[in-house]
Structure formats: structure tokens, C-alpha cells
Design a protein around this motif. Structure first.
Motif, PDB file in Angstrom:
ATOM      1  N   GLU A 146      69.965 125.722  76.153  1.00 11.48           N
ATOM      2  CA  GLU A 146      69.297 126.852  76.786  1.00 11.48           C
ATOM      3  C   GLU A 146      69.595 126.828  78.281  1.00 11.48           C
ATOM      4  O   GLU A 146      69.393 125.820  78.952  1.00 11.48           O
ATOM      5  N   SER A 147      70.087 127.951  78.813  1.00 12.88           N
ATOM      6  CA  SER A 147      70.462 128.003  80.222  1.00 12.88           C
ATOM      7  C   SER A 147      69.276 128.242  81.147  1.00 12.88           C
ATOM      8  O   SER A 147      69.335 127.924  82.337  1.00 12.88           O
ATOM      9  N   GLY A 148      68.215 128.839  80.614  1.00 18.07           N
ATOM     10  CA  GLY A 148      67.099 129.237  81.451  1.00 18.07           C
ATOM     11  C   GLY A 148      67.318 130.563  82.152  1.00 18.07           C
ATOM     12  O   GLY A 148      66.428 131.062  82.853  1.00 18.07           O
ATOM     13  N   ILE A 149      68.491 131.168  81.973  1.00 19.98           N
ATOM     14  CA  ILE A 149      68.807 132.439  82.636  1.00 19.98           C
ATOM     15  C   ILE A 149      68.173 133.598  81.869  1.00 19.98           C
ATOM     16  O   ILE A 149      68.303 133.697  80.645  1.00 19.98           O
ATOM     17  N   ARG A 150      67.501 134.468  82.609  1.00 20.18           N
ATOM     18  CA  ARG A 150      66.898 135.658  82.019  1.00 20.18           C
ATOM     19  C   ARG A 150      67.373 136.880  82.808  1.00 20.18           C
ATOM     20  O   ARG A 150      67.301 136.897  84.038  1.00 20.18           O
ATOM     21  N   LEU A 151      67.860 137.875  82.090  1.00 19.02           N
ATOM     22  CA  LEU A 151      68.331 139.107  82.716  1.00 19.02           C
ATOM     23  C   LEU A 151      67.369 140.234  82.387  1.00 19.02           C
ATOM     24  O   LEU A 151      66.897 140.358  81.253  1.00 19.02           O
ATOM     25  N   GLU A 152      67.114 141.069  83.376  1.00 18.32           N
ATOM     26  CA  GLU A 152      66.175 142.168  83.186  1.00 18.32           C
ATOM     27  C   GLU A 152      66.859 143.350  82.528  1.00 18.32           C
ATOM     28  O   GLU A 152      67.965 143.739  82.914  1.00 18.32           O
ATOM     29  N   VAL A 511      66.168 137.845  77.839  1.00 20.44           N
ATOM     30  CA  VAL A 511      65.924 139.090  78.563  1.00 20.44           C
ATOM     31  C   VAL A 511      64.467 139.204  78.982  1.00 20.44           C
ATOM     32  O   VAL A 511      63.565 138.624  78.368  1.00 20.44           O
ATOM     33  N   ILE A 512      64.260 139.969  80.039  1.00 20.93           N
ATOM     34  CA  ILE A 512      62.933 140.328  80.527  1.00 20.93           C
ATOM     35  C   ILE A 512      62.837 141.849  80.511  1.00 20.93           C
ATOM     36  O   ILE A 512      63.728 142.541  80.990  1.00 20.93           O
ATOM     37  N   HIS A 513      61.760 142.357  79.927  1.00 18.34           N
ATOM     38  CA  HIS A 513      61.547 143.806  79.876  1.00 18.34           C
ATOM     39  C   HIS A 513      60.156 144.116  80.388  1.00 18.34           C
ATOM     40  O   HIS A 513      59.161 143.549  79.904  1.00 18.34           O
ATOM     41  N   GLU A 514      60.089 144.979  81.392  1.00 19.04           N
ATOM     42  CA  GLU A 514      58.820 145.389  82.005  1.00 19.04           C
ATOM     43  C   GLU A 514      58.005 144.173  82.429  1.00 19.04           C
ATOM     44  O   GLU A 514      56.784 144.086  82.211  1.00 19.04           O
ATOM     45  N   GLY A 515      58.716 143.210  83.023  1.00 15.39           N
ATOM     46  CA  GLY A 515      58.059 142.038  83.577  1.00 15.39           C
ATOM     47  C   GLY A 515      57.709 140.948  82.597  1.00 15.39           C
ATOM     48  O   GLY A 515      57.143 139.914  82.983  1.00 15.39           O
ATOM     49  N   LYS A 516      58.047 141.125  81.338  1.00 10.46           N
ATOM     50  CA  LYS A 516      57.682 140.150  80.312  1.00 10.46           C
ATOM     51  C   LYS A 516      58.929 139.651  79.595  1.00 10.46           C
ATOM     52  O   LYS A 516      59.801 140.437  79.216  1.00 10.46           O
ATOM     53  N   GLU A 517      58.999 138.334  79.391  1.00 11.79           N
ATOM     54  CA  GLU A 517      60.115 137.780  78.621  1.00 11.79           C
ATOM     55  C   GLU A 517      59.894 138.070  77.142  1.00 11.79           C
ATOM     56  O   GLU A 517      58.815 137.813  76.590  1.00 11.79           O
ATOM     57  N   VAL A 518      60.909 138.622  76.497  1.00 13.12           N
ATOM     58  CA  VAL A 518      60.822 138.958  75.073  1.00 13.12           C
ATOM     59  C   VAL A 518      62.117 138.560  74.385  1.00 13.12           C
ATOM     60  O   VAL A 518      63.185 138.533  75.002  1.00 13.12           O
ATOM     61  N   ASN A 519      62.029 138.235  73.106  1.00 15.41           N
ATOM     62  CA  ASN A 519      63.251 138.089  72.331  1.00 15.41           C
ATOM     63  C   ASN A 519      63.636 139.457  71.781  1.00 15.41           C
ATOM     64  O   ASN A 519      62.858 140.412  71.851  1.00 15.41           O
ATOM     65  N   LEU A 520      64.838 139.569  71.221  1.00 20.16           N
ATOM     66  CA  LEU A 520      65.308 140.894  70.828  1.00 20.16           C
ATOM     67  C   LEU A 520      64.592 141.439  69.605  1.00 20.16           C
ATOM     68  O   LEU A 520      64.513 142.659  69.418  1.00 20.16           O
TER      69      LEU A 520
END
Length: 557
Positions: A146-152, A511-520
Motif C-alpha cells: 500500500e502506497s498511502g497515496i490518495r487522489l481526489e 481515492v478521496i471523494h467529497e473529503g472522504k476516503e472511499v473504495n470504488l
């Protein structure tokens, strides 16, 4: 494999311990001869690509199945496996744990269809032998980190539904016309949309032009791919691939008549009268027609080299990814193991404006490795792929392809002209016996070099990803210069640096959507994501799901 895929998950109960049913399994199944024949027809049409009654293939050996599990449960699972999983049904959960992805719902399979199918299955009495252990587990012991990278991401657009049940839309590709801001996307059931101001508008209703087109059964049917000629703004040319029933028209490439032609893949050239028009009007012609033994592994990729300029050797040459058509599972491995003499399991490159191809409707580029060689298919760039569903270039101009594996290994290959990439005698860096169980992989033989196999740049085991789908090299953000890709069913996201010469490090991102981390699965509100990627003229990358036809954009920040 609409119904075949539903059955593919059913082997999970064969070793599952559960309470005894109130009646002997199968005692409620009809043995009427006419009903058995109807079930046989259903099985051969929808299930035989994945299943037989002798051994495990892409799906389980179904012999004796109805004598172990009660009929009502089997029917419920095929009808709507997700509902059983949501209800925490133990047997369904065990199937999910084994096969990693839930099956879609099939409400259009009637109760009578289910009864007919079970009548046919019930004629096979022999129970499959228990397999102790999983011969394909832990082939690659290293885990993806796990990279820890989150893209909005932000919501971008939604395709109109073309069905009333999931998947509501069936996109596979979204790209811009070369040199323009015009963004196009396909729906496999109908044709091409242009997305303008985030609103999709139907540009080409392919179904109207080709009423023989079918998009069932299976996810891989219908409009498989599209590509606009790099000079579209001047010549108005673009290309599509789609499926029609076997025998619709004479084919240009086929196989032995002892193997049934289930479908045909058709490559079409379209010429717009006005390249700037918002709705297609113009002429079209068929370029190529290839027989397929199943609905699987056909012409799912069309593309032009985006780095090629006028005057370059491959400018205007069309790349075509074509899989084995399901022939290996049907025990005809020589169709794909053709040593360069056929078009199956190959990445092809043709000149759509040429005339020296097999039917006079396209040309054979002289830069192709087998052009002009007797006994070889001049269309081939490279061969030995089970399902090369994405063909793409890295930032250095190297050609690559993602290849969906059989039961164990997913691949990203760096493509070299004329090379053999192993299928159907290799899966990743392992030996597979195309006449034996596809679940069993073995070490490479001591004389492996004599087979001339080129091995993957990246290989992932099925405990990490089930069906690989390639994306794009991100030109922005924390993953700038990295190739992003993922797992089609689960939506798990990966990246790697393809510029590395060997063994690129693969890591996950989120990914992060509307300020929240979510899976697809959460983002797309589905248990099966059906992940795809797209890219616009500015390099922005998109993630898409067939479940509700939604498209999200990876923000540039």
C-alpha cells in the motif's frame, strides 16, 4: 458468459460443510427428455465456454453438482447472488471468498429456463474428485504494498441507461479525437457518445447501422472498442469493433469446422461527411470479420499510436488486440499456439487505407515483423496472448499490453515485434498444460529457452487481482509519470513505473471523494465495479464503472 459466469462461482460449495437439506438434492429435478434437451441447448449457448463435465476449466467441473446442493439454492444464486451475499448466506459467502467477486443478477433467466438447465445438469451423475489444496496459491509470495497515496476524484458524467438492471451502461473506453477537445465514449449496447459540457449525446447509433449486432451474453460483446484516425479532422475516418452471431456473414479468418463459431467480431471503418458534425452522417465499410468460438477474448482493443507523427513509419496504422476467442478452453490450443501463422491471441497492426490484406479491404504494413514471410500472418506485431484487452504506449514510446489471465496470473507485457508471449503454454512465468486442468500451474522446464517465450514485465497473482485492466500514465499529481491500472471486478487500484527495465514495483492507491476516503465499490454503489479508465485531451484521467454508468475525474491537485 452471462449464464456461464453465474455458474462459474458455484464450485465454492463442493467442499463447503452445511446442514443437511430436508430432501435429497436433485430429487425435485425433472427427467423429462424434452426438458433435458432444452437445458442442453441453454448450456451449450450460454455456459459451455466456461464449463464441462470432465474437469475444471475457466469455471468448475459441474458433473454431479445437482446431487450435492439443493435446487432452490442453485436457482437463487444464479438469479441474484448479490442478494444471498447481502443476506450473509454462508454458502454464498464461501463462494465469494473463493472467487473474489460476486456474480451479477440475472432476472431475465426465467424459472422455466432454470428448471430446464438443472434437468440437463442432473444427467451428469459423477461427482468431481476432491482437490486437496490449491495448486495455484502463493505462486508469487510477495504482497503488493500500500502506497498511502490518495487522489481526489469528482463526479464528471453519467451515461444514459441501456438496460433496466446492472450494468446499466457498458462503457469500455473514453478518449478524445486526436488534436481536439472532443471526448468520446462507447456503450457496448448501442454505439458512441460524445461528452460535451459533461453531457453525453449519442453520436453513432451503431445498432441502427448494424442491426445484427448483439451485446449478449457476456460483458465482452457488443461495441468492443473504437479509435479515431489521427487525421480525423481532415479525412473523417474512425473505426469500431462489434460482435454479431456466428455465421452472419463469411469470415476472413476462422478455424476448424469441428469447433462451433459462436460469434463474429467485425472491424468497421466509418467516414463522416462532416468531421465537425455532432451526429454521424456518412458512409461505412467492413474491413475485417473474424470468427470467435465464444463471446470471450475477441477484438476488445483498437488504437493508433498517439506518439506517431506524419512521416513516422506507423502513422495511421491501426493496432488491434485480439484474444484466443475461448478456443483454448475448448481444447483447441493450436488455434492460439500458431507460431505466428494466425491472427488469434495476437496484437495486429494493419493499414486501414491499404489493399493487400487477405480480403483487399486493408493493407499489411511493411514494418510488421512477418510481412511478406510465407506461412506467417503479416498482420501480427506479437502473439501469445489470452486476452490483450488494452494496448498502450509509455512516455518513452514503448508498446505495452495488459493480458487477462486464465485462473492464476494477470500480466502487463512490454511488446517487442515478432515475439511470442506464452499463451496457451504459459501463464505468467509458469507452465500451463492446455490439455489438462487450467487451475494447475507448474515450474518452467529446464529447456524453457527452446520455446522462445517472452515473459511479462509485471505479473500479479489472483489473490491480488482477478482481471486486469490498463489505464494511462498520469501526467500530474503524486503519481505523475506512473502508469495507473486496476482490477475490473473489485476496482482495486494499482500503479507502477513502466520505464523501469524489469520488475517494476507495483503498489496500490486509493481515492478521496467529497473529503472522504472511499473504495470504488462504495464510490460506484456496487459489489462489482466493472472498472474502466478514460483520458481527455488535456491528460486528465477518469475512472468509470458499468454498474450505474458513472464517470469520475481524477482532479489535478
Amino acid at each position: 458468459m452471462k449464464y456461464g459466469l453465474a455458474l462459474a462461482a458455484l464450485s465454492g460449495w463442493l467442499m463447503f460443510s452445511c446442514s443437511q437439506p430436508t430432501q435429497q438434492p436433485g430429487s425435485d429435478i425433472s427427467t423429462d427428455g424434452a426438458q433435458i434437451l432444452k437445458g442442453k441447448k441453454l448450456f451449450e449457448q450460454h455456459c459451455s465456454t466456461c464449463h464441462n463435465f470432465n474437469e475444471d476449466a475457466i469455471g468448475p467441473n459441474l458433473s454431479g453438482l445437482t446431487r450435492q446442493v439443493e435446487s432452490a439454492w442453485i436457482k437463487s444464486f444464479i438469479k441474484n447472488s448479490a442478494a444471498l451475499i447481502e443476506a450473509q448466506d454462508e454458502r454464498a459467502l464461501s463462494v465469494l471468498a473463493k472467487y473474489k467477486s460476486p456474480m451479477p443478477a440475472f432476472p431475465d433467466f426465467s424459472d422455466q429456463d432454470l428448471d430446464d438447465l438443472l434437468s440437463y445438469l442432473h444427467t451428469f451423475e459423477t461427482l468431481p474428485l476432491e482437490i486437496v489444496g490449491d495448486t495455484t496459491s502463493n505462486l508469487i509470495p510477495e504482497r503488493i504494498q500500500e502506497s498511502g497515496i490518495r487522489l481526489e476524484v469528482e463526479f464528471f458524467a453519467q451515461l444514459p441507461p441501456t438496460d433496466s438492471v446492472s450494468p446499466l451502461a457498458k462503457m469500455t473506453k473514453m478518449e478524445a479525437i486526436p488534436g481536439t477537445e472532443r471526448l468520446f465514449i462507447n456503450d457496448q449496447r448501442i454505439g458512441l457518445y460524445e461528452i460535451e459540457n459533461q453531457i453525453p449525446r449519442l453520436y453513432l447509433n451503431l445498432l441502427e447501422y448494424r442491426p445484427a449486432m448483439v451485446s449478449k451474453p457476456g460483458w465482452a460483446t457488443g461495441v468492443g472498442s473504437f479509435a479515431f484516425h489521427p487525421n480525423f479532422e481532415s479525412n473523417g475516418l474512425f473505426y469500431t469493433s462489434h460482435t454479431e452471431p456466428g455465421g452472419t456473414a463469411p469470415s476472413d479468418f476462422g478455424f476448424t469446422d469441428s469447433l462451433k463459431v459462436f460469434m463474429q467480431w467485425v472491424l468497421t471503418e466509418w467516414k463522416a461527411d462532416d468531421p465537425k458534425a455532432k451526429v454521424f452522417k456518412g458512409t461505412d465499410r467492413e474491413i475485417l470479420r473474424i470468427d470467435n468460438a465464444s463471446q470471450a477474448h475477441g477484438m476488445q482493443e483498437l488504437t493508433f499510436n498517439p506518439n506517431s507523427k506524419k512521416g513516422d513509419p506507423d502513422y495511421g496504422l491501426l493496432y488491434v488486440g485480439f484474444g484466443d476467442g475461448g478456443t483454448a478452453e475448448k481444447r483447441f490450443p493450436d488455434i492460439s499456439n500458431h507460431k505466428g501463422s494466425g491472427v488469434y491471441s495476437s496484437i495486429l497492426r494493419i493499414d486501414p487505407l491499404g489493399k493487400d490484406g487477405i480480403n483487399g479491404q486493408y493493407g499489411i504494413p511493411k514494418i510488421n515483423p512477418f510481412a511478406g514471410q510465407e506461412g506467417k500472418a503479416g498482420e501480427i506485431v506479437a502473439y501469445g496472448f489470452r486476452n490483450p484487452n488494452r494496448v498502450f504506449w509509455d512516455e518513452k514510446g514503448n508498446l505495452h499490453a495488459t493480458d487477462i489471465g486464465q485462473h492464476s496470473i494477470e500480466e502487463i507485457n512490454r511488446i517487442e515485434p515478432g515475439k511470442f508471449y506464452g499463451w496457451p503454454i504459459r501463464e505468467g512465468t509458469f507452465t500451463i498444460n492446455p490439455f489438462g486442468s487450467f487451475r494447475s500451474l507448474y515450474p518452467l522446464p529446464s529447456d524453457d529457452e527452446k520455446y522462445g517465450v517472452t515473459y511479462p514485465l509485471i505479473q500479479l497473482e489472483h489473490d491480488e487481482t482477478v482481471a486486469i485492466i490498463g489505464g494511462y500514465t498520469l501526467p500530474y499529481g503524486p503519481l505523475q509519470g506512473k502508469f495507473v491500472f486496476g482490477d475490473i471486478p473489485s476496482g482495486r487500484l494499482f500503479f507502477a513505473d513502466l520505464s523501469e527495465s524489469s520488475n517494476p514495483l507495483v503498489q496500490t492507491w486509493g481515492v478521496i471523494h467529497e473529503g472522504k476516503e472511499v473504495n470504488l465499490k462504495e464510490l460506484f454503489n456496487t459489489s462489482r465495479v466493472d472498472l474502466k479508465f478514460g483520458q481527455d485531451h488535456s491528460g486528465l484521467v477518469y475512472i468509470m464503472s458499468k454498474a450505474e454508468g458513472k464517470i469520475y475525474r481524477i482532479k489535478r491537485n
